[in-house]
Design a protein around this motif. Sequence first.
Motif, PDB file in Angstrom:
ATOM      1  N   THR A 188      32.470  -5.575  33.386  1.00  0.00           N
ATOM      2  CA  THR A 188      31.259  -5.516  34.208  1.00  0.00           C
ATOM      3  C   THR A 188      30.076  -5.973  33.355  1.00  0.00           C
ATOM      4  OG1 THR A 188      32.133  -3.704  35.548  1.00  0.00           O
ATOM      5  CG2 THR A 188      29.748  -4.050  35.583  1.00  0.00           C
ATOM      6  N   LEU A 189      29.341  -6.977  33.824  1.00  0.00           N
ATOM      7  CA  LEU A 189      28.234  -7.544  33.065  1.00  0.00           C
ATOM      8  C   LEU A 189      26.988  -7.647  33.939  1.00  0.00           C
ATOM      9  CD1 LEU A 189      30.015 -10.492  31.207  1.00  0.00           C
ATOM     10  CD2 LEU A 189      29.400  -8.266  30.267  1.00  0.00           C
ATOM     11  N   THR A 190      25.840  -7.407  33.333  1.00  0.00           N
ATOM     12  CA  THR A 190      24.552  -7.648  33.978  1.00  0.00           C
ATOM     13  C   THR A 190      23.969  -8.918  33.364  1.00  0.00           C
ATOM     14  OG1 THR A 190      24.182  -5.284  34.346  1.00  0.00           O
ATOM     15  CG2 THR A 190      22.257  -6.732  34.447  1.00  0.00           C
ATOM     16  N   GLY A 195      22.584 -11.137  38.194  1.00  0.00           N
ATOM     17  CA  GLY A 195      22.790  -9.748  38.606  1.00  0.00           C
ATOM     18  C   GLY A 195      24.032  -9.173  37.958  1.00  0.00           C
ATOM     19  N   THR A 196      24.504  -8.081  38.513  1.00  0.00           N
ATOM     20  CA  THR A 196      25.680  -7.400  37.963  1.00  0.00           C
ATOM     21  C   THR A 196      26.949  -7.935  38.618  1.00  0.00           C
ATOM     22  OG1 THR A 196      24.381  -5.414  37.524  1.00  0.00           O
ATOM     23  CG2 THR A 196      26.775  -5.171  37.589  1.00  0.00           C
ATOM     24  N   LYS A 197      27.893  -8.361  37.798  1.00  0.00           N
ATOM     25  CA  LYS A 197      29.157  -8.900  38.272  1.00  0.00           C
ATOM     26  C   LYS A 197      30.305  -8.168  37.580  1.00  0.00           C
ATOM     27  CE  LYS A 197      27.599 -12.325  40.851  1.00  0.00           C
ATOM     28  NZ  LYS A 197      27.908 -12.477  42.289  1.00  0.00           N
ATOM     29  N   THR A 198      31.401  -7.994  38.319  1.00  0.00           N
ATOM     30  CA  THR A 198      32.591  -7.345  37.772  1.00  0.00           C
ATOM     31  C   THR A 198      33.773  -8.304  37.873  1.00  0.00           C
ATOM     32  OG1 THR A 198      31.797  -5.136  38.362  1.00  0.00           O
ATOM     33  CG2 THR A 198      34.159  -5.384  37.948  1.00  0.00           C
ATOM     34  N   ILE A 235      22.979 -10.299  27.574  1.00  0.00           N
ATOM     35  CA  ILE A 235      23.877  -9.929  28.671  1.00  0.00           C
ATOM     36  C   ILE A 235      24.555  -8.627  28.264  1.00  0.00           C
ATOM     37  CG2 ILE A 235      25.917 -10.598  29.996  1.00  0.00           C
ATOM     38  CD1 ILE A 235      25.204 -13.509  29.459  1.00  0.00           C
ATOM     39  N   THR A 236      24.437  -7.608  29.095  1.00  0.00           N
ATOM     40  CA  THR A 236      24.997  -6.294  28.756  1.00  0.00           C
ATOM     41  C   THR A 236      26.044  -5.895  29.781  1.00  0.00           C
ATOM     42  OG1 THR A 236      23.278  -5.136  30.013  1.00  0.00           O
ATOM     43  CG2 THR A 236      22.831  -5.569  27.691  1.00  0.00           C
ATOM     44  N   GLY A 237      26.928  -4.970  29.365  1.00  0.00           N
ATOM     45  CA  GLY A 237      27.945  -4.484  30.287  1.00  0.00           C
ATOM     46  C   GLY A 237      28.981  -3.641  29.578  1.00  0.00           C
ATOM     47  N   SER A 238      30.171  -3.598  30.174  1.00  0.00           N
ATOM     48  CA  SER A 238      31.241  -2.770  29.611  1.00  0.00           C
ATOM     49  C   SER A 238      32.590  -3.398  29.921  1.00  0.00           C
ATOM     50  CB  SER A 238      31.191  -1.359  30.193  1.00  0.00           C
ATOM     51  OG  SER A 238      31.369  -1.393  31.611  1.00  0.00           O
ATOM     52  N   ASN A 251      31.418  -0.705  25.220  1.00  0.00           N
ATOM     53  CA  ASN A 251      30.137  -1.314  25.580  1.00  0.00           C
ATOM     54  C   ASN A 251      30.107  -2.748  25.081  1.00  0.00           C
ATOM     55  OD1 ASN A 251      29.026   1.024  26.775  1.00  0.00           O
ATOM     56  ND2 ASN A 251      28.508   1.837  24.757  1.00  0.00           N
TER      57      ASN A 251
END
Length: 402
Positions: A188-190, A195-198, A235-238, A251
Amino acid sequence: MVMKKTFVLSTLILISVVALVSTAVYTSGNVTFYSPSVNNQIYYVGKSVTIDAVVPTQFAGQGATINVFYPNSTLAASIPTTVNATGGIYVPNAYTFTNVIGIWQITVEVAGGVAVGTINVNVTTPAIAPIILTLQNLAMYENSYPQFIELANGIITSVVMQNGTVNVVGYVYNSTVAPLSGATVSLTLTIPTVGTKTFTTTTAANGSFMLSFQVPQLPNSQSSSSLNLISSYLITGSLTISYGSHTVTYNVFVTAIPNYLSVINALNNQVNTLRTEISSLNATITSLNKSLANANAQISTLQSEISTLNSEIGKLNSTVGSLSSQLSSLSSQYTALSNQVTALNGKISNLSASLGTLSSEVASLRSTVGSLTTIAYGGIIAGIIGLIVAIVAIVLVMRRIS
């Protein structure tokens, strides 16, 4: 240029370092198994198994049978299939394990048992599975180039070039460093402007997975140019790995930097385009200057012709004035001559009356002539004729004047 280096790191929850493991396969008899890929590989109750195996190509096109046996060696299922042209046997989701815990046996038989291979699987439930998920060989590739990766303390950091397709690849293993097939991997990344995509996938028979996402080219906030000279952005996410009841999350921090080579190439393309357009414009200007010179020459010629025409028009105006004066004089002369003609017509009328009188006298004289001699008669006739000729001459002269 800065050389890109590939850092392949691994981490293990509760274990700091785990050895790198190659892709697993298992061979039994003359059958090589790719799924399941290791003997006693763990499967959960309610999960399905995909049979992926290879036999000698001499059996291509022949029938094969997949047999699944319970832990007590009782036949659970017999699945018919066919060997493909390269000796492959592939049956996705061939069998779903029932709630029977223990070591199951799977056999592949070809040509009525001529070729036989056997592999065992350990069917268990997530509640009792002694599994610690391991993420290994993690790497990121942007436009097929490896990027810097650091994986430590549950945090994945990376630097990738801007405006490229990033492939995240890695392997999932269990606590015994065996590959886990069917593990769920979710990223999952912002992403700015997106926007946020998985992105989700499952691991293959050898525990491998690959996820792809696009690093966008951000618009340049300083100008309306299509070239992006913006500074780096984050770009942030998990990244989450799930297998049964077990889940591990990392993370993710991805720093996107401008692809300056792409920017330079774009600038060069624009410069070349502008040069071509400038060359075309110069050619157009040269052509226009020639056309302008031709137009100026034509204008000069027309101005000379206009000057000549103006001179001729002046002469014509003078001639018209002279002709008008002559016309006025001729009109006056015509009026005078008309008056003379009118007067002469009156005189002719008088002469016509006189001629009538003379004609009467001639008739009287004719009667007198009869008594005259021939000679005398001739003289009288001659005199009369002369008189008539004189009168006719006068009449003709008057008519010509009119």
